[in-house]
Design a protein around this motif. Sequence first.
Motif, PDB file in Angstrom:
ATOM      1  N   ASN A 206      -2.392 -25.871 -13.646  1.00  0.00           N
ATOM      2  CA  ASN A 206      -2.384 -26.854 -14.737  1.00  0.00           C
ATOM      3  C   ASN A 206      -1.500 -26.399 -15.902  1.00  0.00           C
ATOM      4  OD1 ASN A 206      -4.235 -28.526 -13.345  1.00  0.00           O
ATOM      5  ND2 ASN A 206      -5.965 -27.342 -14.147  1.00  0.00           N
ATOM      6  N   GLY A 207      -0.353 -25.820 -15.544  1.00  0.00           N
ATOM      7  CA  GLY A 207       0.621 -25.426 -16.551  1.00  0.00           C
ATOM      8  C   GLY A 207       0.334 -24.120 -17.248  1.00  0.00           C
ATOM      9  N   LYS A 208      -0.732 -23.428 -16.884  1.00  0.00           N
ATOM     10  CA  LYS A 208      -1.077 -22.168 -17.530  1.00  0.00           C
ATOM     11  C   LYS A 208      -1.225 -21.069 -16.478  1.00  0.00           C
ATOM     12  CE  LYS A 208      -3.527 -24.288 -21.427  1.00  0.00           C
ATOM     13  NZ  LYS A 208      -4.824 -24.334 -22.181  1.00  0.00           N
ATOM     14  N   ILE A 209      -0.859 -19.854 -16.874  1.00  0.00           N
ATOM     15  CA  ILE A 209      -0.992 -18.722 -15.961  1.00  0.00           C
ATOM     16  C   ILE A 209      -2.450 -18.275 -15.912  1.00  0.00           C
ATOM     17  CG2 ILE A 209      -0.385 -16.313 -15.551  1.00  0.00           C
ATOM     18  CD1 ILE A 209       2.326 -16.834 -16.711  1.00  0.00           C
ATOM     19  N   GLN A 210      -2.963 -18.170 -14.698  1.00  0.00           N
ATOM     20  CA  GLN A 210      -4.297 -17.638 -14.487  1.00  0.00           C
ATOM     21  C   GLN A 210      -4.195 -16.393 -13.608  1.00  0.00           C
ATOM     22  OE1 GLN A 210      -7.194 -20.391 -13.005  1.00  0.00           O
ATOM     23  NE2 GLN A 210      -6.844 -21.909 -14.628  1.00  0.00           N
ATOM     24  N   ASN A 211      -4.818 -15.323 -14.030  1.00  0.00           N
ATOM     25  CA  ASN A 211      -4.860 -14.106 -13.235  1.00  0.00           C
ATOM     26  C   ASN A 211      -6.133 -14.126 -12.393  1.00  0.00           C
ATOM     27  OD1 ASN A 211      -2.452 -12.684 -14.141  1.00  0.00           O
ATOM     28  ND2 ASN A 211      -3.475 -12.571 -16.129  1.00  0.00           N
ATOM     29  N   ILE A 212      -5.955 -14.290 -11.094  1.00  0.00           N
ATOM     30  CA  ILE A 212      -7.077 -14.438 -10.174  1.00  0.00           C
ATOM     31  C   ILE A 212      -7.475 -13.067  -9.640  1.00  0.00           C
ATOM     32  CG2 ILE A 212      -7.887 -15.534  -8.069  1.00  0.00           C
ATOM     33  CD1 ILE A 212      -7.246 -17.476 -10.371  1.00  0.00           C
ATOM     34  N   LEU A 213      -8.725 -12.695  -9.855  1.00  0.00           N
ATOM     35  CA  LEU A 213      -9.213 -11.430  -9.327  1.00  0.00           C
ATOM     36  C   LEU A 213      -9.253 -11.488  -7.808  1.00  0.00           C
ATOM     37  CD1 LEU A 213     -12.181 -10.651 -11.781  1.00  0.00           C
ATOM     38  CD2 LEU A 213      -9.933  -9.564 -11.720  1.00  0.00           C
ATOM     39  N   ILE A 214      -8.761 -10.423  -7.169  1.00  0.00           N
ATOM     40  CA  ILE A 214      -8.767 -10.359  -5.712  1.00  0.00           C
ATOM     41  C   ILE A 214      -9.526  -9.107  -5.269  1.00  0.00           C
ATOM     42  CG2 ILE A 214      -6.719 -11.768  -5.318  1.00  0.00           C
ATOM     43  CD1 ILE A 214      -6.207  -8.116  -4.971  1.00  0.00           C
ATOM     44  N   HIS A 215      -9.995  -9.144  -4.027  1.00  0.00           N
ATOM     45  CA  HIS A 215     -10.795  -8.054  -3.501  1.00  0.00           C
ATOM     46  C   HIS A 215     -10.260  -7.679  -2.126  1.00  0.00           C
ATOM     47  CE1 HIS A 215     -13.728  -8.929  -6.694  1.00  0.00           C
ATOM     48  NE2 HIS A 215     -13.560 -10.209  -6.377  1.00  0.00           N
ATOM     49  N   GLY A 216     -10.396  -6.421  -1.766  1.00  0.00           N
ATOM     50  CA  GLY A 216      -9.961  -5.978  -0.443  1.00  0.00           C
ATOM     51  C   GLY A 216     -10.147  -4.495  -0.277  1.00  0.00           C
ATOM     52  N   GLY A 217     -10.248  -4.069   0.957  1.00  0.00           N
ATOM     53  CA  GLY A 217     -10.508  -2.673   1.247  1.00  0.00           C
ATOM     54  C   GLY A 217      -9.280  -1.804   1.357  1.00  0.00           C
ATOM     55  N   VAL A 218      -8.078  -2.403   1.161  1.00  0.00           N
ATOM     56  CA  VAL A 218      -6.852  -1.625   1.288  1.00  0.00           C
ATOM     57  C   VAL A 218      -6.036  -1.719   0.000  1.00  0.00           C
ATOM     58  CG1 VAL A 218      -4.730  -1.250   2.581  1.00  0.00           C
ATOM     59  CG2 VAL A 218      -6.783  -2.023   3.775  1.00  0.00           C
ATOM     60  N   LEU A 219      -5.650  -0.570  -0.529  1.00  0.00           N
ATOM     61  CA  LEU A 219      -4.769  -0.498  -1.693  1.00  0.00           C
ATOM     62  C   LEU A 219      -3.486   0.210  -1.261  1.00  0.00           C
ATOM     63  CD1 LEU A 219      -4.412  -0.849  -4.802  1.00  0.00           C
ATOM     64  CD2 LEU A 219      -5.369   1.445  -5.049  1.00  0.00           C
ATOM     65  N   VAL A 220      -2.333  -0.429  -1.448  1.00  0.00           N
ATOM     66  CA  VAL A 220      -1.058   0.136  -1.007  1.00  0.00           C
ATOM     67  C   VAL A 220      -0.095   0.200  -2.191  1.00  0.00           C
ATOM     68  CG1 VAL A 220      -1.352  -0.762   1.336  1.00  0.00           C
ATOM     69  CG2 VAL A 220      -0.093  -2.125  -0.351  1.00  0.00           C
ATOM     70  N   ASN A 221       1.011   0.909  -1.990  1.00  0.00           N
ATOM     71  CA  ASN A 221       2.071   0.936  -3.009  1.00  0.00           C
ATOM     72  C   ASN A 221       3.391   0.501  -2.388  1.00  0.00           C
ATOM     73  OD1 ASN A 221       2.609   3.163  -1.449  1.00  0.00           O
ATOM     74  ND2 ASN A 221       3.108   4.504  -3.170  1.00  0.00           N
ATOM     75  N   SER A 222       3.306  -0.392  -1.403  1.00  0.00           N
ATOM     76  CA  SER A 222       4.496  -0.838  -0.674  1.00  0.00           C
ATOM     77  C   SER A 222       4.299  -2.273  -0.217  1.00  0.00           C
ATOM     78  CB  SER A 222       4.740   0.071   0.534  1.00  0.00           C
ATOM     79  OG  SER A 222       5.576  -0.547   1.476  1.00  0.00           O
ATOM     80  N   ALA A 223       5.266  -3.133  -0.556  1.00  0.00           N
ATOM     81  CA  ALA A 223       5.202  -4.524  -0.098  1.00  0.00           C
ATOM     82  C   ALA A 223       5.307  -4.612   1.416  1.00  0.00           C
ATOM     83  CB  ALA A 223       6.315  -5.336  -0.761  1.00  0.00           C
ATOM     84  N   ALA A 224       6.095  -3.715   2.018  1.00  0.00           N
ATOM     85  CA  ALA A 224       6.222  -3.709   3.476  1.00  0.00           C
ATOM     86  C   ALA A 224       4.899  -3.342   4.132  1.00  0.00           C
ATOM     87  CB  ALA A 224       7.321  -2.740   3.903  1.00  0.00           C
ATOM     88  N   ALA A 225       4.128  -2.455   3.502  1.00  0.00           N
ATOM     89  CA  ALA A 225       2.812  -2.101   4.037  1.00  0.00           C
ATOM     90  C   ALA A 225       1.876  -3.305   3.972  1.00  0.00           C
ATOM     91  CB  ALA A 225       2.233  -0.926   3.256  1.00  0.00           C
ATOM     92  N   ALA A 226       1.900  -4.049   2.855  1.00  0.00           N
ATOM     93  CA  ALA A 226       1.091  -5.262   2.740  1.00  0.00           C
ATOM     94  C   ALA A 226       1.486  -6.270   3.815  1.00  0.00           C
ATOM     95  CB  ALA A 226       1.257  -5.865   1.351  1.00  0.00           C
ATOM     96  N   GLN A 227       2.772  -6.391   4.069  1.00  0.00           N
ATOM     97  CA  GLN A 227       3.269  -7.286   5.117  1.00  0.00           C
ATOM     98  C   GLN A 227       2.708  -6.895   6.483  1.00  0.00           C
ATOM     99  OE1 GLN A 227       7.214  -6.321   6.200  1.00  0.00           O
ATOM    100  NE2 GLN A 227       7.718  -8.342   7.028  1.00  0.00           N
ATOM    101  N   ASN A 228       2.773  -5.615   6.821  1.00  0.00           N
ATOM    102  CA  ASN A 228       2.324  -5.155   8.140  1.00  0.00           C
ATOM    103  C   ASN A 228       0.824  -5.297   8.318  1.00  0.00           C
ATOM    104  OD1 ASN A 228       4.830  -4.404   9.280  1.00  0.00           O
ATOM    105  ND2 ASN A 228       4.857  -2.537   8.060  1.00  0.00           N
ATOM    106  N   ILE A 229       0.055  -5.064   7.249  1.00  0.00           N
ATOM    107  CA  ILE A 229      -1.392  -5.247   7.329  1.00  0.00           C
ATOM    108  C   ILE A 229      -1.724  -6.711   7.560  1.00  0.00           C
ATOM    109  CG2 ILE A 229      -3.515  -5.141   5.967  1.00  0.00           C
ATOM    110  CD1 ILE A 229      -2.336  -2.576   4.684  1.00  0.00           C
ATOM    111  N   ALA A 230      -1.030  -7.599   6.843  1.00  0.00           N
ATOM    112  CA  ALA A 230      -1.264  -9.032   7.016  1.00  0.00           C
ATOM    113  C   ALA A 230      -0.871  -9.498   8.422  1.00  0.00           C
ATOM    114  CB  ALA A 230      -0.496  -9.819   5.963  1.00  0.00           C
ATOM    115  N   LEU A 231       0.203  -8.946   8.956  1.00  0.00           N
ATOM    116  CA  LEU A 231       0.646  -9.340  10.304  1.00  0.00           C
ATOM    117  C   LEU A 231      -0.411  -9.041  11.363  1.00  0.00           C
ATOM    118  CD1 LEU A 231       4.394  -8.228  10.234  1.00  0.00           C
ATOM    119  CD2 LEU A 231       3.557 -10.547  10.677  1.00  0.00           C
ATOM    120  N   ARG A 232      -1.268  -8.061  11.127  1.00  0.00           N
ATOM    121  CA  ARG A 232      -2.323  -7.720  12.074  1.00  0.00           C
ATOM    122  C   ARG A 232      -3.563  -8.595  11.907  1.00  0.00           C
ATOM    123  NH1 ARG A 232      -1.843  -3.118  15.000  1.00  0.00           N
ATOM    124  NH2 ARG A 232       0.000  -1.843  14.594  1.00  0.00           N
TER     125      ARG A 232
END
Length: 299
Positions: A206-232
């Motif tokens: 609605n035209g405003k930025i909202q920061n949505i809290l997310i949850h998950g058991g994996v914390l990474v420091n690589s976008a490629a790692a996030a990609q590979n986890i999602a692919l599985r």
Amino acid sequence: MDLIDGMKAFVAVAEAGSFTAGADRLGMSKKLASKYVQLLEARLYTQLLNRTTRTLSLTDSGRRYLERCYKLLEDLEDLEATLNDNEVSLSGLLRVSAPQSYGELFIAPLVADFLKLHPKLTIDLRLTDRYIDLANEGIDVSIRIGELKDSSLIARRLGQTELWTFGAPQYFEKHGIPKKPEDLKGHQCVRDSNYRDGGSWPYVVNGKIQNILIHGGVLVNSAAAAQNIALRGNAIGLAPDYIIAADIESGRLVRLLAEYPTAVLPIQTVYLQQRHLSPKVRAFIDFLVQETVQTPTPG
């Protein structure tokens, strides 16, 4: 000993962290590299390196001298290039840093192309997602994604990237598809510590930025790692469009929440403010700008 040879030996050893690696970089023996540094220290009446049986480190004087060596050696290369008045004569060492995934996908191929034009150059390409201090680490050119915080740097724009939300079809078969950003609270998400706040994702609602809290058991420091986890099929991810565009096109991943814009980040090449820019640095930056304009990144 030629003073310039001594300075080059000192720089190579200091950067490599050992006499063996520094000597290999210069194509000389370890014994000769050690002799050059010793003679340089004798000439300066000061110790530049702390030596133990296992480690090698710079003294305070060594750190100061190293920074001046960088400038003097670059000025020498500049002088030689000016006298030759020929860009083909570009030579010496060019230090470049870039984010890991973007560097592998885009910068490494451009480095190879640039070296074909300037075969006398040596390019030290350092790929890392950590913050790089150009002055302290002797980096000539850096590629950065996101808004600049350091006002001492000069930037030239290469393009932009948008953060996309994505997941694998098999994940959605089991857990359903989130229809709006708030629905992410009920899903497993890969948290990426490279983002300023890895625990929330920004969306325009609605035209405003909202920061949505997310949850998950994996914390990474690589976008490629996030990609590979999602692919599985394990979780939902958020990553720059250039990381996942091919997987989206092939159907291996599905883009979510496209109607809710996320952050659009500039991609820039940056360098230190200098009175006179080295010809090799100027040529490489111009090449990056030209090539990325011709082949823009997705988004």
